[in-house]
Design an enzyme around this catalytic site. Sequence first.
Site, mmCIF file in Angstrom:
data_model
loop_
_atom_site.group_PDB
_atom_site.id
_atom_site.type_symbol
_atom_site.label_atom_id
_atom_site.label_comp_id
_atom_site.label_asym_id
_atom_site.label_seq_id
_atom_site.Cartn_x
_atom_site.Cartn_y
_atom_site.Cartn_z
ATOM 1 N N ASP A 100 -10.516 -3.544 -2.736
ATOM 2 C CA ASP A 100 -9.361 -3.579 -1.853
ATOM 3 C C ASP A 100 -9.652 -4.572 -0.723
ATOM 4 O O ASP A 100 -10.814 -4.944 -0.490
ATOM 5 C CB ASP A 100 -9.117 -2.173 -1.297
ATOM 6 N N GLY A 155 -2.773 -4.170 -2.293
ATOM 7 C CA GLY A 155 -1.331 -4.028 -2.201
ATOM 8 C C GLY A 155 -0.674 -5.315 -1.748
ATOM 9 O O GLY A 155 0.540 -5.485 -1.886
#
Length: 258
Positions: A9, A44
């Site tokens: 991430d 994301g």
Amino acid sequence: MSYKIAFFDIDGTLVNEDKQIPQDALEAIFELKEKGVEPVIATGRAPYFFHHLAEQLHINSYVSLNGGYVVYQGEVIYKRPIERSDVECFVKRAAEHAHSLVFEGHHTFSTNNDQDPFMIDAVSSLKVELPLLHEAFWQEEDIYQIFLHCKEEDEPLYEGHVPGLRMIRWHHTALDVLPKGSSKAEGIHAMLDILKLTPEEAIAFGDGLNDMEMLNAVGLGIAMGNSHEDLKPYADYITTHVNEGGIANGLRYAGLIE
């Protein structure tokens, strides 16, 4: 277990609150590559939000837009845009409640309200340029993710209204809106299939609510010390804070660097 690939991430994991990659994390990624393990970004964020970080890390493979757009060594291998009819329904719902939206395509993004302080606050926190005003963008481009800008108490106005969509809060003024069933795990599985690797041969690092599925999808799921408390139960191991050698310590625990 001999791990072959590692997914990372970005926000709160590879970068700190100043959106900088700590030097020890940078060195750990380079050592990981020297050991023959491939590092992959899993975020994301849309691609245009992290190109500079990918270049700094010398990484050309990524799972972006919460699994909706996946690239391996510069080649698109998987994509899952939101159904146009679902976008239309969501746009109408947001208009009814006067909430602003940001529409994310794979190469650029736009907003239907460039003056909304909620939108400005959330997008600015990513240390990226603000989106341009283009209300019809969603009608012209494939949309992989939407930012909904509203307070937490307003979330019930949207829950279940468009059955094909789900929401994940990532900022106090913003949520990700993506296809139901879509997640970083879905994008990771698509990449592992292409590479003919098993989930057990992969590890992943994350810190946020959108990392739950990802940590469960691999052989070793590592949560950062600064992770959201609701993520930690999904981790096999909790490393230190991003600013306290979190990436390096996690890779050492996995036996991947010295």
